[in-house]
Design a protein around this motif. Structure first.
Motif, PDB file in Angstrom:
ATOM      1  N   LYS A  36       0.837  -1.197   0.000  1.00  0.00           N
ATOM      2  CA  LYS A  36       0.000   0.000   0.000  1.00  0.00           C
ATOM      3  C   LYS A  36       0.872   1.248   0.000  1.00  0.00           C
ATOM      4  O   LYS A  36       0.647   2.180  -0.784  1.00  0.00           O
ATOM      5  N   TRP A  37       1.898   1.284   0.863  1.00  0.00           N
ATOM      6  CA  TRP A  37       2.779   2.445   0.938  1.00  0.00           C
ATOM      7  C   TRP A  37       3.595   2.609  -0.347  1.00  0.00           C
ATOM      8  O   TRP A  37       3.825   3.718  -0.811  1.00  0.00           O
ATOM      9  N   ARG A  38       4.012   1.469  -0.930  1.00  0.00           N
ATOM     10  CA  ARG A  38       4.754   1.517  -2.191  1.00  0.00           C
ATOM     11  C   ARG A  38       3.882   2.136  -3.288  1.00  0.00           C
ATOM     12  O   ARG A  38       4.320   2.983  -4.065  1.00  0.00           O
ATOM     13  N   LYS A  39       2.619   1.716  -3.338  1.00  0.00           N
ATOM     14  CA  LYS A  39       1.684   2.243  -4.331  1.00  0.00           C
ATOM     15  C   LYS A  39       1.461   3.748  -4.109  1.00  0.00           C
ATOM     16  O   LYS A  39       1.482   4.535  -5.059  1.00  0.00           O
ATOM     17  N   LEU A  40       1.265   4.138  -2.856  1.00  0.00           N
ATOM     18  CA  LEU A  40       1.090   5.562  -2.549  1.00  0.00           C
ATOM     19  C   LEU A  40       2.327   6.375  -2.939  1.00  0.00           C
ATOM     20  O   LEU A  40       2.216   7.467  -3.487  1.00  0.00           O
ATOM     21  N   TYR A  41       3.498   5.816  -2.651  1.00  0.00           N
ATOM     22  CA  TYR A  41       4.743   6.496  -2.993  1.00  0.00           C
ATOM     23  C   TYR A  41       4.854   6.679  -4.509  1.00  0.00           C
ATOM     24  O   TYR A  41       5.187   7.757  -5.002  1.00  0.00           O
ATOM     25  N   ASN A  42       4.568   5.602  -5.254  1.00  0.00           N
ATOM     26  CA  ASN A  42       4.654   5.679  -6.717  1.00  0.00           C
ATOM     27  C   ASN A  42       3.643   6.681  -7.284  1.00  0.00           C
ATOM     28  O   ASN A  42       3.961   7.442  -8.205  1.00  0.00           O
ATOM     29  N   THR A  43       2.450   6.696  -6.724  1.00  0.00           N
ATOM     30  CA  THR A  43       1.431   7.653  -7.165  1.00  0.00           C
ATOM     31  C   THR A  43       1.894   9.079  -6.890  1.00  0.00           C
ATOM     32  O   THR A  43       1.792   9.960  -7.753  1.00  0.00           O
ATOM     33  N   GLU A  44       2.413   9.302  -5.703  1.00  0.00           N
ATOM     34  CA  GLU A  44       2.903  10.628  -5.333  1.00  0.00           C
ATOM     35  C   GLU A  44       4.085  11.042  -6.216  1.00  0.00           C
ATOM     36  O   GLU A  44       4.168  12.188  -6.679  1.00  0.00           O
ATOM     37  N   ALA A  45       4.997  10.109  -6.486  1.00  0.00           N
ATOM     38  CA  ALA A  45       6.167  10.404  -7.323  1.00  0.00           C
ATOM     39  C   ALA A  45       5.709  10.754  -8.749  1.00  0.00           C
ATOM     40  O   ALA A  45       6.230  11.707  -9.350  1.00  0.00           O
TER      41      ALA A  45
END
Length: 164
Positions: A36-45
């Protein structure tokens, strides 16, 4: 006593199995959280990259607009000499009256050039029509010549047949 020991071992095994199941649930939950955090990070990036790209485009657009407003659209000018000449002319304008005078001069020149362009376009259209007509006349003349030549050859052929 052996039964107590067996019960104790079975109880210990059961406890270890339960601990292992809890640890596996914790591990799975941690994995899901990390995903979940990886997905959020990628979305934010990705959003940051998009924002950066849009900002760069906006900056380039504003720079072009600034140059256009300043009258220095360097892409439309043939060379650096033209830019320098324009900058020199702009530096000579000291007042609003100077600017108005220069604007009137530029508008008159623009109107003269537009009229010259229209005249050139009209002349071009007339020349095209004249050339088209001349070409049509030449084709007609050539066709008549070919027909006349064909008739002469046919007559010669008939005469030679009659004379033979």
């Amino acid at each position: 006593m052996s039964q107590d020991l067996t019960t104790q071992w079975l109880s210990e095994i059961q406890s270890l199995k339960q601990q292992m199941a809890e640890l596996q649930r914790d591990r799975d939950a941690a994995w899901e959280s990390a995903q979940k955090w990886r997905k959020l990070y990628n979305t934010e990036a990705e959003q940051r990259r998009t924002d950066t790209q849009l900002s760069q485009q906006a900056i380039a657009s504003l720079k072009a607009e600034l140059q256009r407003v300043q009258g220095l659209d360097t892409d439309a000018l043939p060379d650096a000499t033209a830019v320098t000449a324009i900058q020199q002319e702009l530096s000579q304008i000291k007042s609003v009256d100077d600017l108005k005078t220069k604007l009137v001069t530029v508008i008159k020149e623009r109107d003269r050039l537009l009229q010259a362009l229209k005249t050139e376009q009209d002349n071009h259209a007339q020349t095209r029509n004249n050339l088209t007509t001349a070409l049509g006349d030449a084709i007609d003349s050539w066709t008549r010549e070919r027909v006349t030549e064909h008739d002469i050859q046919e007559n010669l052929s008939l005469e030679s047949t009659v004379n033979s």
